[in-house]
Structure formats: structure tokens, C-alpha cells
Design an enzyme around this catalytic site. Structure first.
Site, PDB file in Angstrom:
ATOM      1  N   ASN A   1       0.872  -1.173   0.000  1.00 53.40           N
ATOM      2  CA  ASN A   1       0.000   0.000   0.000  1.00 53.40           C
ATOM      3  C   ASN A   1       0.911   1.226   0.000  1.00 53.40           C
ATOM      4  O   ASN A   1       1.925   1.259   0.705  1.00 53.40           O
ATOM      5  CB  ASN A   1      -0.903   0.030   1.231  1.00 53.40           C
ATOM      6  CG  ASN A   1      -1.933   1.141   1.145  1.00 53.40           C
ATOM      7  OD1 ASN A   1      -2.926   1.021   0.427  1.00 53.40           O
ATOM      8  ND2 ASN A   1      -1.696   2.238   1.832  1.00 53.40           N
TER       9      ASN A   1
ATOM     10  N   GLU B   1      -0.289   0.457  -5.586  1.00 53.34           N
ATOM     11  CA  GLU B   1      -0.288   1.775  -6.256  1.00 53.34           C
ATOM     12  C   GLU B   1       0.971   1.980  -7.092  1.00 53.34           C
ATOM     13  O   GLU B   1       0.961   2.776  -8.037  1.00 53.34           O
ATOM     14  CB  GLU B   1      -0.418   2.903  -5.225  1.00 53.34           C
ATOM     15  CG  GLU B   1      -1.820   3.095  -4.652  1.00 53.34           C
ATOM     16  CD  GLU B   1      -2.041   2.348  -3.342  1.00 53.34           C
ATOM     17  OE1 GLU B   1      -1.273   1.398  -3.055  1.00 53.34           O
ATOM     18  OE2 GLU B   1      -2.982   2.711  -2.623  1.00 53.34           O
TER      19      GLU B   1
ATOM     20  N   ASP C   1      -4.989  21.887   7.264  1.00 53.49           N
ATOM     21  CA  ASP C   1      -5.299  20.783   6.348  1.00 53.49           C
ATOM     22  C   ASP C   1      -5.929  21.303   5.054  1.00 53.49           C
ATOM     23  O   ASP C   1      -6.018  22.500   4.810  1.00 53.49           O
ATOM     24  CB  ASP C   1      -6.179  19.735   7.059  1.00 53.49           C
ATOM     25  CG  ASP C   1      -5.864  18.323   6.566  1.00 53.49           C
ATOM     26  OD1 ASP C   1      -5.507  18.178   5.380  1.00 53.49           O
ATOM     27  OD2 ASP C   1      -5.977  17.378   7.351  1.00 53.49           O
TER      28      ASP C   1
END
Ligand SMILES: Cc1cc2nc3c(=O)[nH]c(=O)nc-3n(C[C@H](O)[C@H](O)[C@H](O)COP(=O)(O)O)c2cc1C
Length: 439
Positions: A139, A200, A246
């Protein structure tokens, strides 16, 4: 194309801004990069480090197109194709990311930025973590990393995502390789959430050849062209992480997050440190762009979808516009429901006909103004699972965020005379013939 090859291309194309003046990684560099947002900027002299800093590599769609060798209009198709057809990368004997091997880890030698006075500590923001889940395999995803000591960082692991679920299975800690200074395909692939078990790095390799090398101290493979790799393990020691700005340009909460111990740093001889400004264009594009093909695929299952845009005003995460060819009375409403399935954090979606340019916010608003009636075309869904990033949603520790969702069907009503809903345009003229002095 590696990150440094991209820098060279961006320079040739006149996009790159090079800054020779000495800049501090404490607040100053982030401020300058924020002022230059939308342009790749290479800071050659950064106080306290030998390494230059690159910011804004992915701060416009055209840079991804440049990095992937396609036109901007083909980006979504390219991402969709790579997501659907990953290609296992080649593993090679040695790579530039291991030209220098530093077992005497000192993160203080890296030009890690403090972005705002409210940051608890300096943060690595463009770090792509490679891990191997005992059940699902590799991952690869982004995790912001707050420096807590010369060889430790705290990693923000969003609950339930790939790294978090693997870490919970590994009681003795999860080996990790954090790649900093990645190619644009690796950055895009790390932003995707393919089904569990899909690596990925295979998606990145499908976009552009991404050979891998074996790490020195952990049993993991990383892209050979990476600028810097931090090898270590994610422990089960927790510490306060945040506050930190964020995606939504608001402050994220302070949470207890795991400490990562770094055992070895490998890097290129003349490594470039990559920075990614939280809440700014690169962060937004990397979050939102990979969701466009997943929404497109979901809407295409229920009607003819022409295009999808995750809009920057909606933090590039919470809002989308979907263009369809309406062939039945229910297509608009079906497209709304499918868009929510295609991107679980989507909060508001507008569906328009394919004569609307979804890249022009004024045209989308025009469609809402002239084709939409709230008591007929509005879908409101209460108490849905939502994004942890939305300050207006309902958050409770350990529980999935809850939110209301809204879909606007701004397509021409079924059965209406289409001409009544189309913009009447004036015939174009050559104005130079009417301006002063023209014969
Ligand atoms: C710039 C950027 C920063 C991100 N930061 C984090 C983070 O700090 N923690 C996290 O868990 N996910 C973060 N993400 C999201 C993950 O990388 C992304 O959701 C990924 O698709 C998760 O994949 P997974 O579900 O396969 O683990 C970030 C994404 C981007 C683009």
C-alpha cells in the site's frame, strides 16, 4: 519521468521559478511558496541544510499533463486507464535513491518546513509511505509526518485506510519506507484508493515507467528515482500530533498518532527535498483529481457521463460538477446518487447538461439559475458518512464523521422545449472594423 527530469522540463517550458536568495525553512520558505502558488519553485539555498527545496511541482493541471506526456484534456482518461490496468514495475539491482546511505540518522539535516507559527513542530508533507500489509500486500499513500526527534516522526494515519489497517495488524510495528521527492505519477498513484490488494506502484508504473529497488534495512521496494528515502518502522507508541493546517484551509484537530522510528536514510548525492504546502493548489489537485475518474466510472454505470470536475472552491474534495447527456427523466437524479458512490467524501454535487462548460464556474451557476427548481430538482440526504476534513460535519472520537449531502440536478427538465433553455448568442463580428480610425 523522474521529479528532477520534470524540473528540467518545467524550466525549459518557462514554468520554473528559481530562488537563489537564502531562505529559512522556519516559516519563510512556506510564505514565499504560498505567494508563488501555482508555479513550481526551486529554492537553491535553504538555511541549515545542504539540500535545495522544490515546492509546487504539482500545483497546476498542466504540470501533471507535462509529467505524463499528455494534454490536460486527456488527464482523466490517463488516470482512469492506469487505475484500471496497473502494470507490475521492474525491480532493478541499484538506483540513484541509494547513492548515499546514512545509518546515522539526523532528520535535522533535512530542510523540513515549519509552515505556520501554530505548527507543533516541522512537518514532512510530500512523504509517500510504502508499506506491506500482511494480507493485502503493498500500500502506498501520503502521510504527513511531524518531527518529534532526530530520528523520530509522528505519522497521521487516517483511520481505516491502508496504512492504518496494516499497522493495527502488526503488534511489533510496521516496516515503512517513506519516499520524499517523487515523480508526478507516484504522487498521483499515492493519492488514489484502489481496491485492497492493488499496488499503487503498479498504477504509477502504468502511467510512466517506475522501476523499483530493494531498501537497505526493511524488506520493501521503492521507486529507484526517488530523491530521499527514510527507512524505519511505525511503532505503537502514540504522541500528540497537530494542530496542523489541512486541505480545507482550516486547522485539523490534535490526535494521538503513532511514532515512526527512522533507522536509515538513503538519498541521491544531490538530493532535492520536496515540499507540499498544506491547503494550497498542489495538495488540492492531488486530493481531488484522482477522484474524477472514480466518479466518472460510477456515473457512467447509470447514464452517459461526459466529464467530471472536482472544484477548487469546494476544497477540491467536497464538491463536484458532473456533465451528462440526458436520455431519460431520471438521469439527473441517478447521476447525483452515482457521484456520491464514486467518491465517499463528496458532499455537494451539481449535475449539468453537456452544453455547459464545467470548468467555468459562471456557466455552472447559470445552469443552476435557469434550469433548476429547488422543490423539484434538489436531493438532500441526511446523516451520511462524510469527510473527517469538514469542520461543519459531526465528529466523534473513534466514529466515522457524519454529514448531510446535497445534489442539484441542473439539467434541462425532461420533456421541455430544449430551445427555451439554450443561450441565445449574438452573431460574432470583427470589431476592428468598427473601432476609431477604421476605414
Ligand atoms: C497531499 C496529500 C496529503 C495527505 N495526507 C494524508 C495523511 O496525512 N494521512 C492519511 O492517512 N492520508 C493522507 N492523504 C490521503 C491518502 O494519501 C489517500 O487517501 C490515499 O488514497 C489513501 O489510500 P489507501 O486508502 O489505499 O490507504 C493525503 C493525500 C494527499 C494527496
Amino acid at each position: 519521468m523522474s521529479l528532477r527530469q520534470f524540473v528540467e522540463r518545467a524550466k525549459q517550458a518557462g514554468h520554473l521559478i528559481e530562488i537563489q536568495r537564502q531562505v529559512s525553512p522556519y516559516l519563510e520558505l512556506a510564505r514565499v511558496a504560498a505567494a508563488l502558488d501555482g508555479k513550481p519553485a526551486l529554492f537553491h539555498r535553504v538555511t541549515g541544510s545542504e539540500l535545495p527545496v522544490l515546492a509546487g511541482a504539482g500545483s497546476a493541471r498542466e504540470y501533471y499533463a507535462l509529467g505524463l506526456g499528455v494534454g490536460v484534456g486527456q488527464l482523466m482518461g490517463k488516470l482512469a486507464d492506469a487505475l484500471a490496468h496497473p502494470v507490475a514495475p521492474q525491480v532493478i539491482e541499484s538506483g540513484p535513491c541509494q547513492q548515499v546511505v546514512e545509518p546515522d540518522v539526523d532528520l535535522g539535516r533535512l530542510p523540513i518546513l515549519t509552515h505556520l507559527p501554530t505548527d507543533r513542530a516541522p512537518y514532512i508533507t510530500a512523504g509517500v509511505a510504502v508499506i506491506c500489509d500482511p494480507d493485502y500486500g503493498y500500500n502506498v499513500s501520503f502521510h504527513r509526518l511531524m518531527v518529534t526527534g532526530p530520528r523520530t516522526v509522528a505519522a497521521r494515519l487516517v483511520e481505516g485506510r491502508g496504512t492504518d489497517t496494516a499497522w493495527r495488524k502488526c503488534g511489533n510495528g510496521l516496516p515503512v519506507a517513506i519516499c520524499i521527492g517523487n515523480s508526478l505519477p507516484v504522487l498521483l498513484a499515492a493519492s488514489m484508493s484502489p481496491p485492497k490488494g492493488v499496488n499503487e506502484l503498479g498504477i504509477a508504473n502504468a502511467m510512466s515507467p517506475t522501476p523499483l529497488v530493494q531498501c537497505k534495512t526493511v524488506d520493501l521496494q521503492v521507486p529507484a528515482e526517488t530523491e530521499i528515502v527514510l527507512e524505519g518502522h511505525i511503532t505503537h507508541t502514540l504522541t500528540d500530533e497537530g494542530p496542523f493546517l489541512d486541505l480545507t484551509e482550516t486547522m485539523d484537530y490534535i490526535r494521538q498518532q503513532p511514532v515512526v522510528v527512522i533507522d536509515c536514510i538513503t538519498r541521491r548525492q544531490d538530493a532535492i527535498y520536496q515540499a507540499l504546502l498544506p491547503g494550497r493548489l498542489e495538495h488540492k489537485l492531488l486530493m481531488g483529481m484522482p477522484k474524477e475518474p472514480t466518479i466518472f466510472a460510477s456515473v457512467s454505470e447509470v447514464c452517459e457521463c461526459r466529464d467530471v470536475l472536482i472544484t477548487p472552491g469546494g476544497t477540491s474534495w467536497l464538491h463536484a460538477v458532473v456533465s451528462i447527456v440526458k436520455r431519460s427523466p431520471e438521469d439527473g437524479r441517478r447521476a447525483i446518487e452515482a457521484a456520491f458512490r464514486g467518491h465517499g467524501s463528496l458532499k455537494h454535487v451539481v449535475v449539468v447538461d453537456d452544453d455547459i462548460n464545467i470548468h467555468d464556474p459562471a456557466e455552472v451557476e447559470w445552469a443552476i439559475a435557469t434550469r433548476f427548481q429547488a422543490d423539484r430538482d434538489l436531493a438532500v440526504l441526511s446523516d451520511q458518512p462524510g469527510s473527517s476534513l469538514d469542520p461543519s460535519a459531526t465528529h466523534a472520537p473513534g466514529l466515522k464523521t457524519r454529514t448531510a449531502k446535497m445534489g442539484l440536478d441542473a439539467t434541462v427538465p425532461w420533456g421541455a422545449n430544449r430551445e427555451d433553455y439554450e443561450k441565445v448568442r449574438y452573431e460574432p463580428v470583427d470589431t476592428s472594423q468598427y473601432l476609431a480610425g477604421a476605414g
